[in-house]
Design an enzyme around this catalytic site. Structure first.
Site, PDB file in Angstrom:
ATOM      1  N   ASP A   9      14.478 -34.962 -17.015  1.00 12.82           N
ATOM      2  CA  ASP A   9      15.289 -33.828 -16.575  1.00 12.82           C
ATOM      3  C   ASP A   9      16.640 -33.916 -17.281  1.00 12.82           C
ATOM      4  O   ASP A   9      16.821 -34.736 -18.189  1.00 12.82           O
ATOM      5  CB  ASP A   9      15.394 -33.776 -15.037  1.00 12.82           C
ATOM      6  CG  ASP A   9      16.196 -34.918 -14.433  1.00 12.82           C
ATOM      7  OD1 ASP A   9      16.635 -35.814 -15.203  1.00 12.82           O
ATOM      8  OD2 ASP A   9      16.393 -34.932 -13.201  1.00 12.82           O
ATOM      9  N   CYS A  66      14.368 -39.659 -15.174  1.00 13.64           N
ATOM     10  CA  CYS A  66      15.264 -38.758 -14.428  1.00 13.64           C
ATOM     11  C   CYS A  66      16.447 -39.620 -13.982  1.00 13.64           C
ATOM     12  O   CYS A  66      16.720 -40.650 -14.609  1.00 13.64           O
ATOM     13  CB  CYS A  66      14.547 -38.045 -13.285  1.00 13.64           C
ATOM     14  SG  CYS A  66      13.878 -39.081 -11.975  1.00 13.64           S
ATOM     15  N   THR A  68      16.879 -41.446 -11.211  1.00 15.06           N
ATOM     16  CA  THR A  68      16.413 -42.722 -10.656  1.00 15.06           C
ATOM     17  C   THR A  68      15.026 -43.109 -11.150  1.00 15.06           C
ATOM     18  O   THR A  68      14.601 -44.245 -10.943  1.00 15.06           O
ATOM     19  CB  THR A  68      16.314 -42.610  -9.116  1.00 15.06           C
ATOM     20  OG1 THR A  68      15.435 -41.501  -8.826  1.00 15.06           O
ATOM     21  CG2 THR A  68      17.667 -42.376  -8.476  1.00 15.06           C
ATOM     22  N   HIS A 134      -8.802 -57.001 -11.751  1.00 11.49           N
ATOM     23  CA  HIS A 134      -7.874 -55.859 -11.689  1.00 11.49           C
ATOM     24  C   HIS A 134      -8.602 -54.537 -11.917  1.00 11.49           C
ATOM     25  O   HIS A 134      -8.200 -53.507 -11.383  1.00 11.49           O
ATOM     26  CB  HIS A 134      -6.744 -56.045 -12.706  1.00 11.49           C
ATOM     27  CG  HIS A 134      -6.004 -57.330 -12.507  1.00 11.49           C
ATOM     28  ND1 HIS A 134      -5.311 -57.606 -11.350  1.00 11.49           N
ATOM     29  CD2 HIS A 134      -5.882 -58.429 -13.305  1.00 11.49           C
ATOM     30  CE1 HIS A 134      -4.785 -58.822 -11.441  1.00 11.49           C
ATOM     31  NE2 HIS A 134      -5.118 -59.339 -12.613  1.00 11.49           N
TER      32      HIS A 134
END
Ligand code: RB5
Length: 149
Positions: A9, A66, A68, A134
Site C-alpha cells: 500500500d 504495508c 505492519t 511438514h
C-alpha cells in the site's frame, strides 16, 4: 529464473521499491502489482493481485508490504493455497519456508528498516521446504481450507 510478485500500500511503497531493487540485483525477476505511488490507497487490492498471480502460476511466490504487514497478510491468507507469513526477523522467515512452505512473505515498513528487511527477504528466499512430517501438516491446512470453503 525465479519470478516473484510484489504488492504494497502507500505506506509500504518506498520499501517495496528498495526491496525490488535488492532482488533485481540478486537476479530475481520481479513483477510489480502496485501500488505505484505514495498516494493513499487500500492494501487488500494489492494483496489480492499478488495472491491471484501465484494461483494463476504467473509467479512462484510473493512479497507484500504495508505499515505492519498485518492487513496485507490477512488478506492474502483468504485465498485458497496461499500461505502468507508476516515476519519482523529472519529466523521466522526461514522456518516459515522450511516447515510451512510459505508462498507469501509480508512485513511492515513501520516495523523493519531497509537492512533488516533485506535480511528477512534473503533468509526467506534462501530456505527450501523440507517436506516429510511438514508436508503432512501443510496438507492438513489445505484439508481445513477445503472443508471450510
Ligand atoms: C495504513 O494506515 C495501515 O493501516 C496499513 O499500512 C497496514 O499497516 C495495515 O495492516
Amino acid at each position: 529464473m525465479r519470478r516473484i510478485a510484489f504488492g504494497c500500500d502507500h505506506v509500504g511503497f518506498i520499501l517495496k521499491e528498495e526491496i525490488m531493487a535488492h532482488l533485481n540485483a540478486r537476479g530475481v525477476e520481479v513483477v510489480d502489482k502496485g501500488t505505484w505511488s505514495q498516494e493513499r490507497t487500500d492494501y487488500p487490492h494489492y494483496a489480492s493481485a499478488v495472491a491471484q498471480a501465484i494461483i494463476n502460476g504467473e509467479v512462484e511466490s510473493g512479497i507484500l508490504i504495508c505499515g505492519t504487514g498485518v492487513g496485507i497478510s490477512i488478506t492474502a491468507n483468504k485465498f485458497p493455497g496461499i500461505r502468507a507469513v508476516v515476519c519482523s526477523e529472519p529466523y521466522s522467515a526461514q522456518l516459515s519456508r522450511q516447515h510451512n512452505n510459505t508462498n507469501v512473505l509480508a512485513f511492515g515498513s513501520r516495523v523493519v528498516g531497509l537492512e533488516l528487511a533485506k535480511m528477512i527477504v534473503d533468509a526467506w528466499l534462501d530456505a527450501a521446504f523440507e517436506g516429510g512430517r511438514h508436508q503432512t501438516r501443510v496438507e492438513a491446512i489445505a484439508a481445513i481450507e477445503r472443508e471450510k470453503n
